[in-house]
Design an enzyme around this catalytic site. Structure first.
Site, PDB file in Angstrom:
ATOM      1  CB  SER A   1      19.679  -5.570  20.371  1.00 16.30           C
ATOM      2  OG  SER A   1      18.568  -4.988  20.586  1.00 16.30           O
TER       3      SER A   1
ATOM      4  CE1 TYR B   1      19.493  -8.005  25.310  1.00 11.40           C
ATOM      5  CE2 TYR B   1      18.914  -6.574  23.995  1.00 11.40           C
ATOM      6  CZ  TYR B   1      18.825  -7.837  24.049  1.00 11.40           C
ATOM      7  OH  TYR B   1      18.719  -8.365  22.861  1.00 11.40           O
TER       8      TYR B   1
END
Length: 235
Positions: free
Chosen positions: A137, A160
């Protein structure tokens, strides 16, 4: 038909499902890994080509081992592993985040990739050009999150982003240890999936195309790097 074999984790929906579909369209035999058997079987049945459901919760070692054994029995080798399975977690505010908030996310996003990669390494070694693609990501990239022009620089959070930064380092270390492999990480971009309540600006199909391009033997970019749709990205 190219005769190659791929395994995609977290593939019953979203980007993972699109990756499986596009790899199958390239002529590969694709093992569609999913935790939910009913959804996984349905997805495999709906996709064209040679797509085979395999029960696979990357947080469960027994399921990872069973998936590896099945692929070994049926195919004997694995050309492509796409570590796509990932979860977002509860996402508390930074100052409210505790160590306990990291457990489940790291177990899937980081350790799940370790479990799966380790279990599949013997089969990958049997391939002519083994490839591992870790779906990361932009939120895990220092270069991206420090760029004021990128929306990731405006987002705060610990769990995350840290899990994806760790996955990036995992990619680099595997690439260095396995020079005969191609091991890359990819930022699929802000994609409309369940992870963000479908608020993303890219479709799952668009993001999957970037990942599939990296997974194909014809891709000749350097190993041990982070890519997005436009090419190389800084760590």
């Amino acid at each position: 038909m190219n005769g190659e074999t791929a395994l995609v984790t977290g593939a019953n929906t979203g980007i993972g499902r699109e990756i499986a579909a596009q790899l199958a369209a390239e002529g590969m035999t694709v093992y569609l890994g999913a935790r939910d058997a009913d959804r996984g079987k349905a997805a495999a049945g709906e996709l064209g080509g040679d797509v085979r459901f395999v029960q696979l919760d990357v947080a469960e070692q027994a399921q990872v081992d069973a998936a590896a054994k099945r692929i070994a029995d049926e195919r004997g080798s694995l050309d492509v592993l796409v570590n796509n399975a990932g979860i977002g977690g509860s996402r508390p505010e930074v100052e409210a985040t505790t160590a306990a908030d990291f457990g489940a996310v790291l177990d899937v996003n980081l350790l799940g990739a370790v479990r799966t990669t380790h279990a599949l390494l013997p089969l990958l070694r049997e391939a002519d050009l083994p490839r591992i693609v870790n779906v990361s990501s932009g939120r895990g990239s220092f270069a991206i999150t420090e760029d004021p022009e990128r929306m990731e620089s405006k987002l705060l959070g610990l769990v995350y982003p840290v899990s994806k930064t760790a996955l990036n380092m995992l990619t680099l270390q595997y690439a260095r240890a396995l020079p005969e492999f191609r091991v890359v990480a990819v930022d699929p971009g802000f994609t409309a999936t369940a992870l963000n309540n479908h608020t993303g600006t890219r479709s799952a199909g668009e993001s999957a195309r970037t990942i599939v391009r990296l997974a194909l033997a014809s891709f000749d970019g350097p190993s041990g790097r982070l890519y997005d749709a436009d090419g190389l990205v800084g760590w």
